[in-house]
Design a protein around this motif. Structure first.
Motif, PDB file in Angstrom:
ATOM      1  N   THR A   1      -3.127  10.621  -5.568  1.00 49.91           N
ATOM      2  CA  THR A   1      -4.188   9.669  -4.984  1.00 49.91           C
ATOM      3  C   THR A   1      -5.334   9.851  -6.023  1.00 49.91           C
ATOM      4  N   ARG A   2      -5.651  10.944  -6.606  1.00 47.65           N
ATOM      5  CA  ARG A   2      -6.474  11.053  -7.687  1.00 47.65           C
ATOM      6  C   ARG A   2      -5.980  11.092  -9.062  1.00 47.65           C
TER       7      ARG A   2
ATOM      8  N   SER B   1      -1.576   0.236  -4.842  1.00 45.72           N
ATOM      9  CA  SER B   1      -1.400   1.576  -4.465  1.00 45.72           C
ATOM     10  C   SER B   1      -1.521   1.605  -2.847  1.00 45.72           C
TER      11      SER B   1
ATOM     12  N   GLU C   1      -0.594   4.010   0.875  1.00 46.59           N
ATOM     13  CA  GLU C   1      -0.317   5.223   1.533  1.00 46.59           C
ATOM     14  C   GLU C   1       0.598   4.984   2.956  1.00 46.59           C
TER      15      GLU C   1
ATOM     16  N   PHE D   1       2.845   8.213  -0.831  1.00 47.49           N
ATOM     17  CA  PHE D   1       2.016   7.610  -1.502  1.00 47.49           C
ATOM     18  C   PHE D   1       2.669   6.865  -2.570  1.00 47.49           C
TER      19      PHE D   1
ATOM     20  N   PHE E   1       2.758   3.764  -5.758  1.00 53.79           N
ATOM     21  CA  PHE E   1       1.773   3.512  -6.865  1.00 53.79           C
ATOM     22  C   PHE E   1       2.807   2.412  -7.647  1.00 53.79           C
TER      23      PHE E   1
END
Length: 79
Positions: A47-48, A64, A66, A71, A73
């Motif tokens: 996520t980062r 994106s 969750e 996760f 994207f």
């Protein structure tokens, strides 16, 4: 809102930093410019890392989310 259309998918579930981004780096070159790659991962660091990857390499993070500790994207390949 549903998930965007995509041209290819990368399954990075069960992999940990830096593997998901390394695989993404290799896989995005297989997508034509403007094409969309769906990435599914389980490592929270994505996520980062994935938004930073997109920013530094001029790809567009289209979507994106969750979903149940996964996760997702969608990345549009830049030039």
């Amino acid at each position: 809102m549903g998930q965007p259309e995509h041209d290819a998918e990368l399954d990075a579930r069960g992999l940990f930093c830096p593997e998901p981004v390394m695989l993404l780096h290799n896989r995005i070159v297989d997508i034509s410019v403007g094409g969309v790659l769906k990435v599914v991962a389980t490592d929270p660091s994505t996520t980062r890392d994935i938004p930073r990857f997109c920013q530094f390499l001029n790809h567009e993070l289209v979507y994106s989310a969750e979903d149940d500790q996964e996760f997702v994207f969608f990345i549009r390949r830049g030039s």
